[in-house]
Design an enzyme around this catalytic site. Sequence first.
Site, mmCIF file in Angstrom:
data_model
loop_
_atom_site.group_PDB
_atom_site.id
_atom_site.type_symbol
_atom_site.label_atom_id
_atom_site.label_comp_id
_atom_site.label_asym_id
_atom_site.label_seq_id
_atom_site.Cartn_x
_atom_site.Cartn_y
_atom_site.Cartn_z
ATOM 1 C CE1 TYR A 94 6.230 -15.063 -9.753
ATOM 2 C CE2 TYR A 94 7.728 -13.695 -11.025
ATOM 3 C CZ TYR A 94 7.509 -14.686 -10.089
ATOM 4 O OH TYR A 94 8.571 -15.310 -9.478
ATOM 5 N N GLY A 103 3.912 -3.361 -2.614
ATOM 6 C CA GLY A 103 2.909 -2.553 -3.299
ATOM 7 C C GLY A 103 2.954 -2.651 -4.813
ATOM 8 C CE1 TYR A 139 -4.928 -10.460 -7.386
ATOM 9 C CE2 TYR A 139 -5.738 -12.698 -7.334
ATOM 10 C CZ TYR A 139 -4.811 -11.774 -7.755
ATOM 11 O OH TYR A 139 -3.770 -12.171 -8.550
#
Length: 181
Positions: A94, A103, A139
Amino acid sequence: MIRPATPDDVPEIHTMIRELADYERALEDVRTTEEQLREALFGEHPAIFALIAESDGSAGDGGAAVGEPLGFALWFRNFSTWTGTHGIYLEDLYVRPRARGTGLGKALLAELAKICVDRGYRRFEWSVLDWNAPSIAFYKSLGAEPMNEWTVQRMSGEPLRTLAALAQSDENPNRATALSN
C-alpha cells in the site's frame, strides 16, 4: 526511503491496513488490532514482516514531513515443494494516494525482490483484485506474470469450523493426534 518496520510503526501500519481495505471496498472486514499486529510482527515467534516507505522530504512526497510513513509492504515466507526453497508472499502493498506515482511502490517491491535474491528464494508472489487495473498494469510493467491457471481458495467462518471439527471427531479414523507449528 525503505526500511524495516519497528514496533513504533504498528499504529501507522494498522491505519494503513484500514486505508487499504477502504480502497479495496472491504473496510468492514478488517478485524485486526494493533495488539495482534504487534505480536505477529515482533512477538517471540514473528509470523509476518513489514517494510515501511517513508518520506525523504523530496517534492515528490506530496509535502510529507521527513520520516512520515507513506506506504508499507507486509509479507511472510512461503515454501515451494517444487523448487525446494522458501519464497515471499506479499500479503499487502500500500502507498498512500498522495505518494502514488513517486516510485515508493516500486521501491518496496524492489526491496522484497532483493530479499528473495539475497536469501536464495525462488519465488515472489502476491494476489491482486481483478478489478484493480492500475495495480495490474504496474505489476506487469515490472515483469510480473498473472497465474491464470490458478485460483485462490479461501475457507473461513462456519465452513472452517465445520472442517476443523472433523479433525477432532471420533468418527474420523484418520484424525491427527498431534499437530503444531
